[in-house]
Design an enzyme around this catalytic site. Structure first.
Site, PDB file in Angstrom:
ATOM      1  N   GLN A   1      -4.854  -5.297   6.981  1.00  0.00           N
ATOM      2  CA  GLN A   1      -5.895  -6.168   6.429  1.00  0.00           C
ATOM      3  C   GLN A   1      -5.977  -7.510   7.155  1.00  0.00           C
ATOM      4  OE1 GLN A   1      -8.150  -5.292   4.306  1.00  0.00           O
ATOM      5  NE2 GLN A   1      -7.274  -3.311   3.833  1.00  0.00           N
TER       6      GLN A   1
ATOM      7  N   HIS B   1       0.874  -1.178   0.000  1.00  0.00           N
ATOM      8  CA  HIS B   1       0.000   0.000   0.000  1.00  0.00           C
ATOM      9  C   HIS B   1       0.914   1.232   0.000  1.00  0.00           C
ATOM     10  CE1 HIS B   1      -2.850   2.908   1.787  1.00  0.00           C
ATOM     11  NE2 HIS B   1      -3.815   2.061   1.509  1.00  0.00           N
TER      12      HIS B   1
ATOM     13  N   ASP C   1       2.799  -4.707   8.049  1.00  0.00           N
ATOM     14  CA  ASP C   1       1.580  -3.915   7.899  1.00  0.00           C
ATOM     15  C   ASP C   1       0.404  -4.882   8.000  1.00  0.00           C
ATOM     16  OD1 ASP C   1      -0.664  -2.642   6.963  1.00  0.00           O
ATOM     17  OD2 ASP C   1       0.282  -1.800   5.178  1.00  0.00           O
TER      18      ASP C   1
ATOM     19  N   LYS D   1     -10.569  -0.756  10.387  1.00  0.00           N
ATOM     20  CA  LYS D   1     -10.674  -1.935   9.517  1.00  0.00           C
ATOM     21  C   LYS D   1     -10.961  -3.189  10.333  1.00  0.00           C
ATOM     22  CE  LYS D   1      -7.464   0.010   6.177  1.00  0.00           C
ATOM     23  NZ  LYS D   1      -8.186   0.226   4.926  1.00  0.00           N
TER      24      LYS D   1
ATOM     25  N   CYS E   1      -4.722   2.188  -3.748  1.00  0.00           N
ATOM     26  CA  CYS E   1      -3.513   2.734  -3.112  1.00  0.00           C
ATOM     27  C   CYS E   1      -2.326   1.795  -3.299  1.00  0.00           C
ATOM     28  CB  CYS E   1      -3.734   3.027  -1.626  1.00  0.00           C
ATOM     29  SG  CYS E   1      -4.954   4.290  -1.329  1.00  0.00           S
TER      30      CYS E   1
HETATM   31  N1  PMP Z   1      -1.908  -0.710   4.572  1.00  0.00           N
HETATM   32  C1  PMP Z   1      -2.872  -1.494   4.076  1.00  0.00           C
HETATM   33  C2  PMP Z   1      -2.537  -2.896   3.672  1.00  0.00           C
HETATM   34  C3  PMP Z   1      -4.165  -1.000   3.968  1.00  0.00           C
HETATM   35  O1  PMP Z   1      -5.129  -1.775   3.462  1.00  0.00           O
HETATM   36  C4  PMP Z   1      -4.444   0.315   4.369  1.00  0.00           C
HETATM   37  C5  PMP Z   1      -5.838   0.901   4.222  1.00  0.00           C
HETATM   38  N2  PMP Z   1      -6.396   0.719   2.951  1.00  0.00           N
HETATM   39  C6  PMP Z   1      -3.405   1.085   4.886  1.00  0.00           C
HETATM   40  C7  PMP Z   1      -2.152   0.536   4.978  1.00  0.00           C
HETATM   41  C8  PMP Z   1      -3.637   2.476   5.380  1.00  0.00           C
HETATM   42  O2  PMP Z   1      -4.501   2.448   6.465  1.00  0.00           O
HETATM   43  P1  PMP Z   1      -5.104   3.798   7.081  1.00  0.00           P
HETATM   44  O3  PMP Z   1      -5.651   4.563   5.914  1.00  0.00           O
HETATM   45  O4  PMP Z   1      -6.167   3.333   8.009  1.00  0.00           O
HETATM   46  O5  PMP Z   1      -3.984   4.519   7.743  1.00  0.00           O
END
Ligand code: PMP
Length: 405
Positions: free
Chosen positions: A204, A124, A201, A227, A363
């Site tokens: 998910q 991401h 990270d 999430k 993203c």
């Molecule tokens: N890493 C991953 C794998 C994600 O799915 C996301 C959210 N789509 C993020 C980072 C960023 O998370 P946040 O926007 O809640 O900071």
């Protein structure tokens, strides 16, 4: 332990009873954010109605209560991920801020020119851009684990990329764009063999299966409350104690200090050293309520239910000749394309039927580029409160889209 009865569980999530565009809501955008159970909504309400005060400044009863609830939530998170000590749980705004904290505190101060930061193609943007900033400032070099066939991480290539120059490995537990579960245990072991620090990270992962940071033996693990059925604006950085102790503060100001004079300041102990300013007290308490809710469910049964939904979805998609599933989805999300149809057009047609999915690059632009998907994909992502009927509705909606286009 409550038995898993999806119809009953759905009643815990008030928004699921809503209609969208005149149709019952079919919410399949859980990888973007999950819905919130009444227990979380009630906890937020209770805090603001009955306990609202600032924390750690307990000259009065309410402040004491707020502090107690706030720190109890931290302890819940620590137990939830099996951290050794509550002080290893740092509150952040979310995954993005947690990665930035590590990048700006650990990365900026510990990395030097020609040190290597190893990422994966699947990351991401939140796990790419902060490291690019670190690389630009320190002269460190970013290396990227490529994809093998079927859009999985190429583990042979990964093994070849690790060397004594590798100082940091930062990879996702589950890809938000593909639903692939990455072999993080293997990657962490490879990183350890060359003495590199590891950041996982887990944005998910935490909502789908139990995570044990001690068993993983990673140095940092990060995730977002929103999430995993908690509120937005709250997230977690877990870190190994000795690393967190050695890292300098990132943001500075109130709450994170021991003593301040105009000549010099001494910083507070963990975890406060990294929590400058008034924290998201309600968010932390709400996340604690979400963890209580999740812990009260049979997580093995949840995982089984989610696997059944994934199997139903994959079988339905595989039966559509115009559909191409991207990679090998294993948990949470399934990404696909329909021939040359623009993903956004499909999503608009689904939205008219009350079905919420996400489209685009998720993203993860470098991943979409590696897969030669300039328009991105359609992504359906599930949570345990989704039902077989939700998947049936999506598949029927896609049938309409196939006819239409
Ligand atoms: N890493 C991953 C794998 C994600 O799915 C996301 C959210 N789509 C993020 C980072 C960023 O998370 P946040 O926007 O809640 O900071």
């Amino acid at each position: 332990m409550m038995p898993l009865d999806i119809d009953t569980l759905r009643l815990d999530f008030p928004i699921l009873a809503h209609t969208v565009n005149g149709q019952p809501l079919v919410y399949l955008d859980n990888a973007a954010t999950t819905q919130k159970p009444r227990a979380v909504l009630d906890a937020l309400n209770h805090y603001y109605q009955s306990q609202n005060a600032n924390v750690h400044r307990a000259a009065h009863a309410l402040s004491g209560q707020a502090t107690q609830a706030f720190e109890a939530a931290r302890a819940k998170v620590a137990r939830f991920i099996n951290a050794l000590d509550d002080r290893q749980v740092i509150w952040t705004r979310g995954t993005t801020e947690a990665i930035n904290l590590v990048a700006y505190s650990f990365g900026m101060h510990s990395l030097k020119a020609n040190d290597e930061i190893l990422l994966s193609t699947m990351e991401h943007h939140a796990n790419i851009v902060p490291w690019q900033q670190v690389a630009a400032a320190t002269g460190a070099i970013i290396k990227v684990i490529p994809l093998a066939t079927d859009a999985e991480l190429d583990m042979e290539a990964a093994a070849a990329l690790f060397s004594t120059r590798t100082k940091l490995l930062a990879v996702s537990h589950i890809s938000n764009a593909l639903g692939a579960i990455n072999p993080i245990k293997q990657l962490i072991a490879m990183a350890k063999a060359v003495g590199a620090v590891t950041l996982i990270d887990g944005a998910q992962a935490v909502g789908h299966f139990p995570v044990d940071v001690q068993a993983l033996d990673c140095d940092f693990y990060v995730f977002s409350g929103h999430k995993m059925f908690g509120p937005t604006g709250i997230g977690v950085l877990y870190g190994k104690r000795e690393l967190l102790e050695a890292m300098p503060p990132w943001q500075t100001g109130g709450e994170m200090i021991k003593k301040v004079s105009f000549e010099q300041t001494s910083f507070g102990e963990l975890p406060f050293k990294f929590e400058a300013g008034t924290p998201n007290i309600a968010g932390a308490i709400g996340l604690g309520a979400g963890i209580d809710y999740l812990s009260g469910l049979d997580r093995a049964a949840i995982a089984k239910h989610e696997q059944a939904l994934m199997a139903q979805l994959l079988a339905g998609l595989n039966a559509m000749p115009e559909v191409r599933i991207i990679g090998r989805p294993q948990a949470g999300a399934v990404s696909f394309v329909i021939n040359e149809v623009h993903p956004q057009d499909v999503a608009t047609l689904l939205d008219m039927q009350g079905i919420a999915v996400r489209t685009g690059h998720h993203c993860a632009m470098p991943l979409m580029q590696a897969l030669d998907l300039p328009q991105g994909t359609i992504r359906a992502s599930i949570a345990f409160y989704n039902s077989a009927d939700d998947i049936t509705a999506l598949l029927a909606g896609l049938d309409k889209a196939r006819e239409f286009f």
